[in-house]
Design a protein around this motif. Structure first.
Motif, mmCIF file in Angstrom:
data_model
loop_
_atom_site.group_PDB
_atom_site.id
_atom_site.type_symbol
_atom_site.label_atom_id
_atom_site.label_comp_id
_atom_site.label_asym_id
_atom_site.label_seq_id
_atom_site.Cartn_x
_atom_site.Cartn_y
_atom_site.Cartn_z
ATOM 1 N N ASN A 1 3.441 -5.558 -2.869
ATOM 2 C CA ASN A 1 2.360 -4.271 -2.556
ATOM 3 C C ASN A 1 2.104 -2.847 -3.813
ATOM 4 O O ASN A 1 2.489 -3.124 -4.810
ATOM 5 C CB ASN A 1 3.383 -3.084 -1.564
ATOM 6 N N SER A 2 1.028 -2.297 -3.715
ATOM 7 C CA SER A 2 0.727 -1.549 -4.388
ATOM 8 C C SER A 2 -0.016 -2.311 -6.306
ATOM 9 O O SER A 2 0.729 -2.112 -6.985
ATOM 10 C CB SER A 2 2.192 -0.266 -4.551
ATOM 11 N N LEU A 3 0.078 -3.370 -5.644
ATOM 12 C CA LEU A 3 -0.116 -4.040 -7.245
ATOM 13 C C LEU A 3 -1.317 -3.180 -8.220
ATOM 14 O O LEU A 3 -1.833 -2.527 -8.088
ATOM 15 C CB LEU A 3 -1.048 -5.643 -6.906
ATOM 16 N N ARG A 4 -0.959 -3.579 -9.476
ATOM 17 C CA ARG A 4 -1.563 -2.668 -10.197
ATOM 18 C C ARG A 4 -2.246 -3.889 -11.277
ATOM 19 O O ARG A 4 -2.071 -5.231 -11.008
ATOM 20 C CB ARG A 4 -0.092 -2.170 -11.354
ATOM 21 N N LEU A 5 -3.115 -3.794 -12.099
ATOM 22 C CA LEU A 5 -3.700 -4.455 -12.845
ATOM 23 C C LEU A 5 -2.827 -5.480 -14.275
ATOM 24 O O LEU A 5 -2.791 -6.484 -14.526
ATOM 25 C CB LEU A 5 -4.341 -3.488 -13.967
ATOM 26 N N ASP A 6 -1.501 -4.910 -14.496
ATOM 27 C CA ASP A 6 -0.450 -5.330 -15.341
ATOM 28 C C ASP A 6 0.430 -6.288 -14.484
ATOM 29 O O ASP A 6 1.325 -7.156 -15.194
ATOM 30 C CB ASP A 6 0.224 -4.214 -16.189
ATOM 31 N N ASP A 7 0.371 -6.418 -13.155
ATOM 32 C CA ASP A 7 0.763 -8.016 -12.302
ATOM 33 C C ASP A 7 0.305 -8.538 -12.061
ATOM 34 O O ASP A 7 1.197 -9.676 -11.771
ATOM 35 C CB ASP A 7 1.308 -7.047 -11.218
ATOM 36 N N SER A 8 -0.966 -8.590 -13.295
ATOM 37 C CA SER A 8 -1.417 -10.181 -13.813
ATOM 38 C C SER A 8 -0.540 -11.541 -13.962
ATOM 39 O O SER A 8 -0.080 -10.113 -14.825
ATOM 40 C CB SER A 8 -2.658 -9.747 -14.112
ATOM 41 N N ALA A 9 -0.830 -12.332 -13.146
ATOM 42 C CA ALA A 9 0.416 -13.038 -14.376
ATOM 43 C C ALA A 9 0.996 -14.434 -13.546
ATOM 44 O O ALA A 9 -0.249 -14.282 -12.634
ATOM 45 C CB ALA A 9 1.705 -12.332 -14.662
ATOM 46 N N MET A 10 1.283 -15.501 -13.984
ATOM 47 C CA MET A 10 1.847 -16.445 -12.955
ATOM 48 C C MET A 10 3.090 -16.060 -13.192
ATOM 49 O O MET A 10 4.025 -15.665 -13.881
ATOM 50 C CB MET A 10 1.386 -17.546 -14.651
ATOM 51 N N TYR A 11 3.351 -16.633 -11.689
ATOM 52 C CA TYR A 11 4.696 -16.267 -11.142
ATOM 53 C C TYR A 11 5.131 -17.360 -11.006
ATOM 54 O O TYR A 11 4.887 -17.975 -10.345
ATOM 55 C CB TYR A 11 4.169 -15.352 -9.553
ATOM 56 N N TYR A 12 6.701 -17.356 -10.985
ATOM 57 C CA TYR A 12 7.516 -18.634 -11.182
ATOM 58 C C TYR A 12 9.073 -18.211 -10.219
ATOM 59 O O TYR A 12 9.015 -16.877 -10.093
ATOM 60 C CB TYR A 12 7.790 -19.093 -12.169
#
Length: 122
Positions: free
Chosen positions: A80-91
């Motif tokens: 929740n409350s996603l931010r620009l710096d949460d952008s990534a490949m998630y594993y």
């Protein structure tokens, strides 16, 4: 064959939410220490959250929630409350280590999915 398949990634505006899922096959997740990790371009892979010993990265604590459904052999990450710096490949990842010894460092996990991309834009 042991497999983990992540899903639920995508593009979302800052402030939005996504729910990642990781379906496991070939091993029983309930007997493993598991976690979500992420890697942005040019950066080292980092821990997001672990389960069953719940431990969150400082940057996501209070915004992300990790959970596991042993009956479905699946691991989840509500973001929740996603931010620009949460952008990534998630594993999602797993290691056959008892929960009381659950490692935080990604290098101790040996079973990995292929990843799902999360992109947060303004």
């Amino acid at each position: 064959q042991v497999q983990r398949v992540e899903s639920g990634g995508g593009s979302v505006q800052a402030g939005g939410s996504l729910r990642l899922s990781c379906a496991a096959s070939g091993n029983t997740l309930s007997t493993y220490s598991t976690g979500w990790f992420r890697q942005a371009p040019g950066k080292e892979r980092e821990r997001v959250a672990t389960y069953p010993t719940t431990n969150y990265a400082d940057s996501v604590r209070g915004r992300f929630t990790i959970s596991r459904d042993n009956a479905k052999n699946s691991l989840y990450l509500q973001m929740n409350s996603l931010r620009l710096d949460d952008s990534a490949m998630y594993y999602c990842a797993a290691t056959f280590v008892a929960s009381h010894m659950q490692p935080l460092d990604y290098r101790y996990y040996n079973l990995w999915g292929q990843g799902t991309q999360v992109t947060v834009d303004s």
